[in-house]
Design an enzyme around this catalytic site. Sequence first.
Site, mmCIF file in Angstrom:
data_model
loop_
_atom_site.group_PDB
_atom_site.id
_atom_site.type_symbol
_atom_site.label_atom_id
_atom_site.label_comp_id
_atom_site.label_asym_id
_atom_site.label_seq_id
_atom_site.Cartn_x
_atom_site.Cartn_y
_atom_site.Cartn_z
ATOM 1 N N GLY A 19 -11.360 -59.524 8.095
ATOM 2 C CA GLY A 19 -11.864 -61.030 8.093
ATOM 3 C C GLY A 19 -12.869 -61.073 8.489
ATOM 4 N N ILE A 24 -17.978 -60.335 0.882
ATOM 5 C CA ILE A 24 -19.247 -60.857 0.771
ATOM 6 C C ILE A 24 -20.169 -60.068 0.863
ATOM 7 C CG2 ILE A 24 -20.972 -62.660 2.021
ATOM 8 C CD1 ILE A 24 -18.562 -63.899 0.556
ATOM 9 N N THR A 201 -20.485 -52.627 21.646
ATOM 10 C CA THR A 201 -20.640 -51.476 20.551
ATOM 11 C C THR A 201 -19.442 -50.787 20.449
ATOM 12 O OG1 THR A 201 -21.872 -49.951 21.641
ATOM 13 C CG2 THR A 201 -23.118 -51.792 20.527
ATOM 14 N N LYS A 236 -28.549 -47.622 20.519
ATOM 15 C CA LYS A 236 -27.170 -46.871 21.209
ATOM 16 C C LYS A 236 -26.374 -46.823 19.981
ATOM 17 C CE LYS A 236 -24.101 -48.153 24.645
ATOM 18 N NZ LYS A 236 -23.532 -49.260 25.773
ATOM 19 N N CYS A 399 -4.167 -77.906 -12.236
ATOM 20 C CA CYS A 399 -2.708 -76.982 -12.516
ATOM 21 C C CYS A 399 -1.602 -77.835 -11.843
ATOM 22 C CB CYS A 399 -2.689 -75.662 -12.133
ATOM 23 S SG CYS A 399 -1.565 -74.733 -12.753
ATOM 24 N N GLY A 401 -1.542 -79.946 -9.697
ATOM 25 C CA GLY A 401 -2.181 -81.207 -9.709
ATOM 26 C C GLY A 401 -2.176 -82.346 -10.952
ATOM 27 N N ARG A 483 3.870 -71.661 -15.488
ATOM 28 C CA ARG A 483 5.072 -71.552 -16.288
ATOM 29 C C ARG A 483 5.570 -72.596 -16.628
ATOM 30 N NH1 ARG A 483 6.834 -66.397 -14.610
ATOM 31 N NH2 ARG A 483 6.314 -65.956 -12.528
ATOM 32 N N HIS A 528 -7.397 -73.715 -14.476
ATOM 33 C CA HIS A 528 -8.020 -73.625 -12.868
ATOM 34 C C HIS A 528 -9.585 -73.452 -13.227
ATOM 35 C CE1 HIS A 528 -4.273 -73.044 -10.426
ATOM 36 N NE2 HIS A 528 -3.934 -72.380 -11.329
ATOM 37 N N GLU A 530 -11.655 -73.905 -11.209
ATOM 38 C CA GLU A 530 -12.310 -73.122 -9.935
ATOM 39 C C GLU A 530 -12.759 -71.845 -10.110
ATOM 40 O OE1 GLU A 530 -9.318 -74.652 -10.173
ATOM 41 O OE2 GLU A 530 -8.136 -73.521 -8.847
HETATM 42 N N1 GLN Z 1 3.902 -74.273 -10.279
HETATM 43 C C1 GLN Z 1 3.136 -74.759 -11.633
HETATM 44 C C2 GLN Z 1 3.728 -73.854 -12.631
HETATM 45 O O1 GLN Z 1 3.924 -72.703 -12.577
HETATM 46 C C3 GLN Z 1 1.749 -74.806 -11.341
HETATM 47 C C4 GLN Z 1 1.068 -73.731 -10.890
HETATM 48 C C5 GLN Z 1 -0.250 -73.513 -10.462
HETATM 49 O O2 GLN Z 1 -0.638 -74.698 -9.974
HETATM 50 N N2 GLN Z 1 -0.904 -72.589 -10.474
HETATM 51 O O3 GLN Z 1 3.476 -74.180 -13.966
#
Ligand code: GLN
Length: 551
Positions: A19, A24, A201, A236, A399, A401, A483, A528, A530
């Site tokens: 971590g 990065i 160190t 060092k 998704c 959402g 799915r 997605h 993002e």
């Molecule tokens: N659980 C939902 C599906 O499988 C949404 C998946 C997700 O948000 N990546 O369709």
Amino acid sequence: MIINKKPRFVFVVGGVMSGIGKGITTASTARIFKDYGFRVTAVKIDPYLNIDAGTMNPTEHGEVFVTDDGMECDQDVGNYERFLGEDIPKVNYMTAGLVYQSVIEKERNLAYGGKCVEVIPHITDEVERRLMKAAQLAKADSTGSRQADFVLVEIGGTVGEYQNLIFLETARIMKLKMPDRVLFMLVSYFPIPKMIGEMKTKPTQHAVRALNSAGIQPDIIIARSAVPLDESRKLKVSVFCNMQPQDIISAPDIASIYEVPVNFEEDNLGRRILAKFGLKTKAKGLKQWKDLVDRIRKSQKPARIGIVGKYFGTGDFILSDSYLSVIEAVKQAAFSLNRKAEVAWLDAESYERDAKSAGELKKFDGIIVPGGFGARGVEGKIKAIEYVRKNNIPFLGLCYGLQLATVEFARNVCGLRDANTTEVDPQTPHPIIHTMAEQVEKIKQKDMGGSMRLGAYDCQLNPRSISHKLYAISRISERHRHRYEVNEKYVPLLEKKGLLIAGRNPQRNLVEVIELPKNKFFIASQFHPEFKARPLSPHPLFVGFIKAATE
Ligand code: GLN
């Protein structure tokens, strides 16, 4: 720029603890080489036995990142894509599980000609084969060649662990075979214990010994700490770790991860590595990247964004890693508008315990409901969506959402009170979201590894939608991992009540984007976005969202 016919490998390993920014570091070094004009790619190796990251809970392992070609992988691959501004292919990710699986499969197919199949050389050969393949599949340049000049290889875990030994062993063997084409970077931690008040160190000295005992001497140390390493400590470490002081690169904590390549270059990291390979460059590089860092530093006005999720906790700690790409996408969109994102984690389950607590959402400029799985927190997310819809707070659904926004709309606008997704309630009288046809059998058979609708698919945008305006094109390609889907049977009713189907997958007509034109900004996508947001090209949906949120 082709420097010679053969790729060079830089292995990045971690010392002292995890971590501390190996990902990065790898991504930033890759960016530096790219800016010198080289063809670069980056590979992530994870030591666990899962075949991929897809079956792991994000609180265990952080976000599951998805590539264009549908690999469910570690979030560091997302860092490589963000820093390089390129798609990283499937071959650039491997776990111990995947490597063992392919060796065992070959053994069953008599591929080893009756030999005794052993960890060394068969597993190490398989890892090497995969690395060599990744080296041939970098992003093509104007000459059309895809052979990388440099391959950055990040080995997960920390040195001294049992689990990643076999990968260190592969790296050692590769160095033996190609002594002038392999080198090692150790990203190590230098603690400043409060009761001592001084940077130590010793843990790093031990990490170097552990690496030495695996037959590897680091060529570069990236010294991660709260503050820069001073000269006396550099000396060092130099003496005790058997290295030149210039090869110990200070990497103090910084405000934004995007500053890392610039800081590395100030310490001459890129040219140090080149020199070790016997190479030179006159390239300046990082011009765009420096402008980006300038912009980030100057963006001070806040954009307050709440993320309603459930994968936050590990014990007493909050782990925002679960939504890493979403957070980065928000930050990038914010600084493209000269804003500084202030992201808050909102626990969906708290809105289930007390419905009124959803009132806190009005403190935010915009709310995101990101991806998710299973029943926990779902009713709370639905409460949050109801609140932002009714109060016209800018909303972006990703998704799950989208699926839950559709359920909320069906329940509270279309009057289908028990509407649900079959993921949560298989018996619901109104399966607004239902299992995709090809998934029914997979779920029954518990065929759950790498079997979702994964990776890039097209989406045709409705010319009347805000999404169309934001993307400024009609046919887009975005990444998926799901799915379940919107049940077509209910679409006429949803539309009649004011929901706009803003995008569909042209091949199978599946709902990809929904919007509420009545609201200021209410957009949700089955994909997605993002995963394709990058600092030098912020994602249009996120930019539209932050713009609406801060106007
Ligand atoms: N659980 C939902 C599906 O499988 C949404 C998946 C997700 O948000 N990546 O369709």
